[in-house]
Scaffold this active site. Structure first.
Site, PDB file in Angstrom:
ATOM      1  N   CYS A  57       1.045  -1.375  -0.208  1.00 51.64           N
ATOM      2  CA  CYS A  57       0.087  -0.020   0.163  1.00 51.64           C
ATOM      3  C   CYS A  57       0.822   1.298   0.033  1.00 51.64           C
ATOM      4  O   CYS A  57       1.837   1.291   0.684  1.00 51.64           O
ATOM      5  CB  CYS A  57      -0.910   0.179   1.246  1.00 51.64           C
ATOM      6  SG  CYS A  57      -2.303  -1.360   1.445  1.00 51.64           S
ATOM      7  N   ASN A 111      -1.359   1.986   5.657  1.00 55.27           N
ATOM      8  CA  ASN A 111      -0.381   1.295   5.031  1.00 55.27           C
ATOM      9  C   ASN A 111       0.253   0.340   6.220  1.00 55.27           C
ATOM     10  O   ASN A 111       0.554   0.873   7.046  1.00 55.27           O
ATOM     11  CB  ASN A 111       0.823   2.165   4.285  1.00 55.27           C
ATOM     12  CG  ASN A 111       1.818   0.955   4.229  1.00 55.27           C
ATOM     13  OD1 ASN A 111       3.129   1.393   4.113  1.00 55.27           O
ATOM     14  ND2 ASN A 111       1.835  -0.247   3.718  1.00 55.27           N
ATOM     15  N   GLY A 112      -0.130  -0.813   6.080  1.00 58.28           N
ATOM     16  CA  GLY A 112       0.448  -1.645   7.216  1.00 58.28           C
ATOM     17  C   GLY A 112      -0.358  -2.921   7.465  1.00 58.28           C
ATOM     18  O   GLY A 112      -1.491  -3.067   6.630  1.00 58.28           O
ATOM     19  N   GLY A 124       0.908  -1.037  -4.514  1.00 55.12           N
ATOM     20  CA  GLY A 124      -0.464  -1.605  -4.383  1.00 55.12           C
ATOM     21  C   GLY A 124      -1.275  -1.513  -5.844  1.00 55.12           C
ATOM     22  O   GLY A 124      -1.202  -0.218  -6.206  1.00 55.12           O
ATOM     23  N   TYR A 141      12.768  -5.153  -1.666  1.00 54.66           N
ATOM     24  CA  TYR A 141      11.941  -5.117  -2.740  1.00 54.66           C
ATOM     25  C   TYR A 141      10.861  -4.131  -3.003  1.00 54.66           C
ATOM     26  O   TYR A 141      10.534  -3.589  -3.943  1.00 54.66           O
ATOM     27  CB  TYR A 141      11.091  -6.521  -2.417  1.00 54.66           C
ATOM     28  CG  TYR A 141       9.838  -6.672  -3.632  1.00 54.66           C
ATOM     29  CD1 TYR A 141      10.158  -6.632  -4.866  1.00 54.66           C
ATOM     30  CD2 TYR A 141       8.589  -6.619  -2.940  1.00 54.66           C
ATOM     31  CE1 TYR A 141       8.882  -6.851  -5.760  1.00 54.66           C
ATOM     32  CE2 TYR A 141       7.666  -6.740  -3.853  1.00 54.66           C
ATOM     33  CZ  TYR A 141       7.643  -6.861  -5.340  1.00 54.66           C
ATOM     34  OH  TYR A 141       6.431  -6.895  -6.021  1.00 54.66           O
TER      35      TYR A 141
END
Ligand SMILES: O=P(O)(O)OC[C@H]1O[C@H](OP(=O)(O)OP(=O)(O)O)[C@H](O)[C@@H]1O
Ligand SMILES: NC(=O)CC[C@H](N)C(=O)O
Ligand SMILES: [Mg+2]
Length: 490
Positions: A2, A101-102, A28, A256
């Protein structure tokens, strides 16, 4: 993983949020949304798909307001459906939209608390909607709506929520609110720019690349446990809202997730990846001083920085042997294994003359499910390689990630419960070499050793937040590829 962005400006912000999202698209690909506030109204538009597919001229025109937030989603909880696209919205108190995000790891307990104690309804399976309701409840317990009361509400969130969270919200009547979990697992960066008239405008975003393209200057990262409030008049307030805890940013961002042109917790992702290449090149040199490698070939995109440095250390040629179809997205963050496996073929195609008769060292940034490497090793053989070696710039991924990367099921991880020899056999390569974790951590923190601890849980199984007994079994049941497949089918 995200991507999130929040902006306060002197003009409508929707177009800038859209541009910000397009450079966070790699975080995302499943859904995207924007919420804007113009004083008395909150407007939300969201949908499934890539950013460019979700918004059109009409939806953008409706998104009026000088304060706004945006999100692109890679699901780690609930389904991939539209119901769980973000931002989420509640109308009490004040009207709040939130993007996250998370991943929370105490969602079930929080969901019960929210219903039974806070008397609020959460309509989806999303942990982010639970988080929004916790924040809304904590704000509701405050007397007034001021930066101070928002900071106290965030303190309440930090006491109750566990896991990884970087959050942006618009609160009607106040402005933009952003906060980061007490361990700083998920990233969040703060930027500023001035209008020609000298007025201040602010941005918070998952990655600094969003600041760059919108002309904001990177001020600093939001600190772990810190909250930020920006009013529509461009006043900035910040406060530490949690007792100091170990800073442990997610190392997989550097391996990544993040774009190489981003700075994260003051570390250049590009440089971190180059240093990963140097370390791994040195390891290869140590293990095989008389190696017979003719050429180093990256598995595009993310491994390129590391692969080039490995070639430099080994003193062999670096060649782009696989051409990537630019119209296929990232395969790892696709929701189903069938789609992931099909997409590798659609995405990467070899140039045979780079392989024919050669001993090739293929380099990937990481090997997670092994979907990519298994196919790529075979493609290299089919293209005529004499021998195919494979190097991973990250150590074996043996444990689930629970803080915002959707790898909940150990059974899906190719390295889980297997020795390196067994993995090598399974991937079908002639030699497999992994980065050591100590080298990876050193490579990321760099010569200045800025970060002392990382969340490296998917490599070492150590979870900075602690884990409730039974948690892994529960997420395995909910989120394994099998579970998702049967959910989709029903
Ligand atoms: O072992 P796996 O389960 O296949 O996962 C690892 C692979 O997935 C990612 O690539 P992706 O295609 O998502 O993105 P990229 O183009 O940025 O490398 C990553 O870079 C590896 O290549
Ligand atoms: N990858 C993420 O950050 C996911 C955010 C949130 N847990 C969701 O599933 O929507
Ligand atoms: Mg890749």
């Amino acid at each position: 993983m995200c991507g999130i962005v929040g902006i306060v400006a002197t003009q409508d912000v929707a177009a800038q949020l859209y541009d910000g999202l397009t450079v966070l698209q790699h975080r995302g690909q499943d859904a995207a949304g924007i919420a804007t506030a113009d004083g008395t109204h909150l407007r939300v538009h969201k949908g499934n798909g890539l950013v460019r597919d979700v918004f059109d001229a009409r939806s953008m025109r409706l998104l009026e307001g000088r304060v706004g937030i945006a999100h692109c989603r890679y699901p780690t909880a609930g389904s991939e459906g539209l119901d769980e696209a973000q931002p989420f919205y509640v109308n009490s108190p004040y009207g709040i939209a939130l993007a996250h995000n998370g991943n929370l790891i105490n969602t079930d307990a929080l969901r019960r608390e929210v219903f039974e104690q806070d008397r609020r309804n959460v309509n989806t399976e999303s942990d982010s909607e639970v988080l929004l309701n916790v924040f809304a409840h904590e704000l509701d317990t405050q007397k007034a709506l001021t930066p101070d009361s928002v900071f106290r509400a965030v303190e309440g969130v930090n006491r109750r929520a566990r896991g990884g969270y970087a959050v942006v919200c618009t609160v009607l009547g106040l402005g933009l609110v952003a906060f980061r979990d007490p361990h700083g697992i998920r990233p969040l960066v703060l930027g500023k720019r001035a209008t020609p008239g000298g007025e201040d405008e602010y941005i918070v975003a998952s990655e600094s690349v969003a600041l760059d393209i919108l002309g904001f200057e990177r001020l600093r990262d939001v600190a772990p446990g810190e909250a930020v409030v920006v009013t529509p008049r461009g006043e900035l307030f910040t406060r530490q809202c949690a007792p100091p805890q170990q800073h442990a940013p997610c190392i997989f961002e550097y391996v990544y997730f993040a774009r190489p042109d981003s700075m994260m917790d003051d570390i250049s992702v590009h440089k971190a990846r180059m240093r990963m290449g140097v370390k791994l090149g040195e390891k290869i040199q140590r293990l095989r001083p008389d190696h017979d490698i003719d050429v180093v070939i990256p598995i595009p995109d993310t491994s390129r920085d590391a692969a080039l440095e490995i070639a430099n250390v080994l003193g062999v040629k670096y060649r782009e042997g696989f051409i990537k179809n630019r119209y296929v997205g990232r395969t790892f963050i696709m929701p189903g294994q069938g789609e992931r496996a099909k997409s590798v073929k659609r995405k990467l195609n070899p140039i045979p003359l780079e392989f024919k008769g050669r001993v090739v060292l293929l380099v990937d940034d990481s090997i997670v499910r092994g979907t990519t490497s298994r196919q790529i090793v075979q493609m290299a053989r089919d293209a005529g390689a004499k021998k195919v070696y494979l190097a991973s710039a990250a150590p074996p991924v043996r444990y689930p990630n629970i803080y915002g990367i959707d790898m909940p099921s150990v059974e899906e991880l190719v390295a889980h419960g297997r020795s390196e020899e067994e993995i090598q056999q399974l991937l079908g390569c002639d030699w497999l070499v992994y980065q050591d974790l100590a080298d990876l951590e050193e490579a990321v923190s760099g010569p200045k050793q800025r970060i002392e601890h990382f969340d490296s849980s998917c490599f070492n199984g150590s979870y900075v937040t602690g884990i409730e007994p039974g948690y892994f079994e529960r997420i395995e049941q909910l989120r394994s590829d099998e579970a998702k497949k049967s959910r989709r089918a029903s």
